[in-house]
Design a protein around this motif. Sequence first.
Motif, mmCIF file in Angstrom:
data_model
loop_
_atom_site.group_PDB
_atom_site.id
_atom_site.type_symbol
_atom_site.label_atom_id
_atom_site.label_comp_id
_atom_site.label_asym_id
_atom_site.label_seq_id
_atom_site.Cartn_x
_atom_site.Cartn_y
_atom_site.Cartn_z
ATOM 1 N N MET A 186 0.831 -1.240 -0.206
ATOM 2 C CA MET A 186 0.051 0.021 0.087
ATOM 3 C C MET A 186 0.900 1.370 -0.083
ATOM 4 S SD MET A 186 -3.400 -0.306 2.096
ATOM 5 C CE MET A 186 -4.883 -1.232 1.401
ATOM 6 N N LYS A 187 0.489 2.410 -0.554
ATOM 7 C CA LYS A 187 1.067 3.403 -0.891
ATOM 8 C C LYS A 187 0.196 4.595 -0.370
ATOM 9 C CE LYS A 187 3.036 6.533 -4.299
ATOM 10 N NZ LYS A 187 3.035 6.673 -5.684
ATOM 11 N N ILE A 188 0.411 5.599 0.811
ATOM 12 C CA ILE A 188 -0.487 6.649 1.078
ATOM 13 C C ILE A 188 0.238 7.847 0.277
ATOM 14 C CG2 ILE A 188 -0.728 8.156 2.970
ATOM 15 C CD1 ILE A 188 -0.131 5.767 4.806
ATOM 16 N N ILE A 189 -0.455 8.363 -0.456
ATOM 17 C CA ILE A 189 -0.040 9.621 -1.387
ATOM 18 C C ILE A 189 -0.563 10.889 -0.840
ATOM 19 C CG2 ILE A 189 -0.106 8.113 -3.663
ATOM 20 C CD1 ILE A 189 -2.810 9.559 -4.413
ATOM 21 N N HIS A 190 -1.371 10.933 0.174
ATOM 22 C CA HIS A 190 -1.844 12.163 0.624
ATOM 23 C C HIS A 190 -2.305 12.032 2.167
ATOM 24 C CE1 HIS A 190 -3.508 16.185 0.925
ATOM 25 N NE2 HIS A 190 -4.710 15.463 1.476
ATOM 26 N N PHE A 191 -1.434 12.850 2.828
ATOM 27 C CA PHE A 191 -1.825 12.636 4.444
ATOM 28 C C PHE A 191 -1.510 13.909 5.242
ATOM 29 C CE2 PHE A 191 -0.773 11.144 8.870
ATOM 30 C CZ PHE A 191 -1.857 10.903 9.120
ATOM 31 N N ILE A 192 -2.363 14.381 6.103
ATOM 32 C CA ILE A 192 -2.165 15.834 6.588
ATOM 33 C C ILE A 192 -1.373 15.589 8.222
ATOM 34 C CG2 ILE A 192 -4.072 16.935 5.694
ATOM 35 C CD1 ILE A 192 -4.544 15.598 9.087
ATOM 36 N N ASP A 193 -0.215 14.799 8.008
ATOM 37 C CA ASP A 193 0.339 14.716 9.104
ATOM 38 C C ASP A 193 0.907 15.874 9.990
ATOM 39 O OD1 ASP A 193 1.877 12.961 11.117
ATOM 40 O OD2 ASP A 193 3.797 13.401 10.131
ATOM 41 N N ASP A 194 1.077 16.919 9.329
ATOM 42 C CA ASP A 194 1.504 18.236 10.028
ATOM 43 C C ASP A 194 0.288 18.933 10.656
ATOM 44 O OD1 ASP A 194 0.593 18.573 7.442
ATOM 45 O OD2 ASP A 194 1.172 20.544 7.125
ATOM 46 N N GLN A 195 -0.919 18.503 10.170
ATOM 47 C CA GLN A 195 -2.214 19.123 10.817
ATOM 48 C C GLN A 195 -2.876 18.128 11.792
ATOM 49 O OE1 GLN A 195 -4.876 19.988 7.537
ATOM 50 N NE2 GLN A 195 -3.368 21.314 6.662
ATOM 51 N N LEU A 196 -2.489 17.083 12.053
ATOM 52 C CA LEU A 196 -2.949 16.057 13.056
ATOM 53 C C LEU A 196 -3.304 16.815 14.546
ATOM 54 C CD1 LEU A 196 -4.076 13.325 12.973
ATOM 55 C CD2 LEU A 196 -2.002 12.292 13.429
ATOM 56 N N ALA A 197 -1.875 17.231 14.760
ATOM 57 C CA ALA A 197 -2.105 17.858 16.243
ATOM 58 C C ALA A 197 -2.984 19.039 16.344
ATOM 59 C CB ALA A 197 -0.695 18.483 16.443
ATOM 60 N N GLY A 198 -3.410 19.735 15.269
ATOM 61 C CA GLY A 198 -4.345 20.767 15.266
ATOM 62 C C GLY A 198 -5.618 20.372 15.303
ATOM 63 N N LEU A 199 -5.815 19.165 14.512
ATOM 64 C CA LEU A 199 -7.041 18.567 14.400
ATOM 65 C C LEU A 199 -7.384 17.760 15.976
ATOM 66 C CD1 LEU A 199 -7.126 16.507 11.270
ATOM 67 C CD2 LEU A 199 -8.588 18.644 11.747
ATOM 68 N N LYS A 200 -6.729 17.481 16.577
ATOM 69 C CA LYS A 200 -6.775 17.046 18.004
ATOM 70 C C LYS A 200 -7.204 17.945 18.834
ATOM 71 C CE LYS A 200 -3.770 12.831 17.580
ATOM 72 N NZ LYS A 200 -2.504 12.186 17.930
ATOM 73 N N ARG A 201 -6.365 18.974 18.849
ATOM 74 C CA ARG A 201 -6.763 20.291 19.646
ATOM 75 C C ARG A 201 -8.312 20.676 19.451
ATOM 76 N NH1 ARG A 201 -1.485 21.765 18.250
ATOM 77 N NH2 ARG A 201 -2.285 23.314 16.694
ATOM 78 N N LEU A 202 -8.542 20.685 17.857
ATOM 79 C CA LEU A 202 -9.819 21.096 17.572
ATOM 80 C C LEU A 202 -11.048 20.378 18.259
ATOM 81 C CD1 LEU A 202 -11.842 22.558 15.777
ATOM 82 C CD2 LEU A 202 -11.445 21.105 14.116
ATOM 83 N N ILE A 203 -10.697 18.982 18.340
ATOM 84 C CA ILE A 203 -11.705 18.136 18.928
ATOM 85 C C ILE A 203 -11.888 18.370 20.429
ATOM 86 C CG2 ILE A 203 -12.112 15.590 19.558
ATOM 87 C CD1 ILE A 203 -10.902 14.989 16.842
ATOM 88 N N VAL A 204 -10.810 18.626 21.257
ATOM 89 C CA VAL A 204 -10.684 18.877 22.557
ATOM 90 C C VAL A 204 -11.577 20.313 22.934
ATOM 91 C CG1 VAL A 204 -9.237 19.665 24.523
ATOM 92 C CG2 VAL A 204 -8.745 17.603 23.104
ATOM 93 N N ASP A 205 -11.350 21.502 22.014
ATOM 94 C CA ASP A 205 -11.833 22.364 22.172
ATOM 95 C C ASP A 205 -13.472 22.404 21.923
ATOM 96 O OD1 ASP A 205 -9.712 23.777 22.637
ATOM 97 O OD2 ASP A 205 -9.453 24.501 20.713
ATOM 98 N N LEU A 206 -13.779 21.629 20.928
ATOM 99 C CA LEU A 206 -15.121 21.589 20.467
ATOM 100 C C LEU A 206 -16.121 20.649 21.549
ATOM 101 C CD1 LEU A 206 -15.214 20.648 16.798
ATOM 102 C CD2 LEU A 206 -15.681 22.999 17.892
#
Length: 101
Positions: free
Chosen positions: A1-21
């Motif tokens: 399998m090959k991952i061609i698109h992943f927002i690794d650099d935004q993962l921390a921000g998404l986790k913070r967003l979930i906590v805030d919401l």
Amino acid sequence: MKIIHFIDDQLAGLKRLIVDLEKLEADLSDLTELKGSRALYRCVPSFRAASCVKGRVVANADRPSGARIKTSQTFAVVLGEDHSCERTLEKWCRLGTEGMR
């Protein structure tokens, strides 16, 4: 399998967003931690481009087979030998054999 698109650099921000919401959902009246946040003046609604996949849908309860759609924002695309998929903001989607190779 090959991952061609992943927002690794935004993962921390998404986790913070979930906590805030989740905090907001639990107690709308407690916004004290916002006092130190940046402020925006003369603001108006706007938009910016987000990655997505468009194509014809198959096996979808909400749309007739063959309907053209655009997915919600794409966060990961995984290409495999026998199948490929995309993780959008809303859910996983299987991808057809042509186009994404």
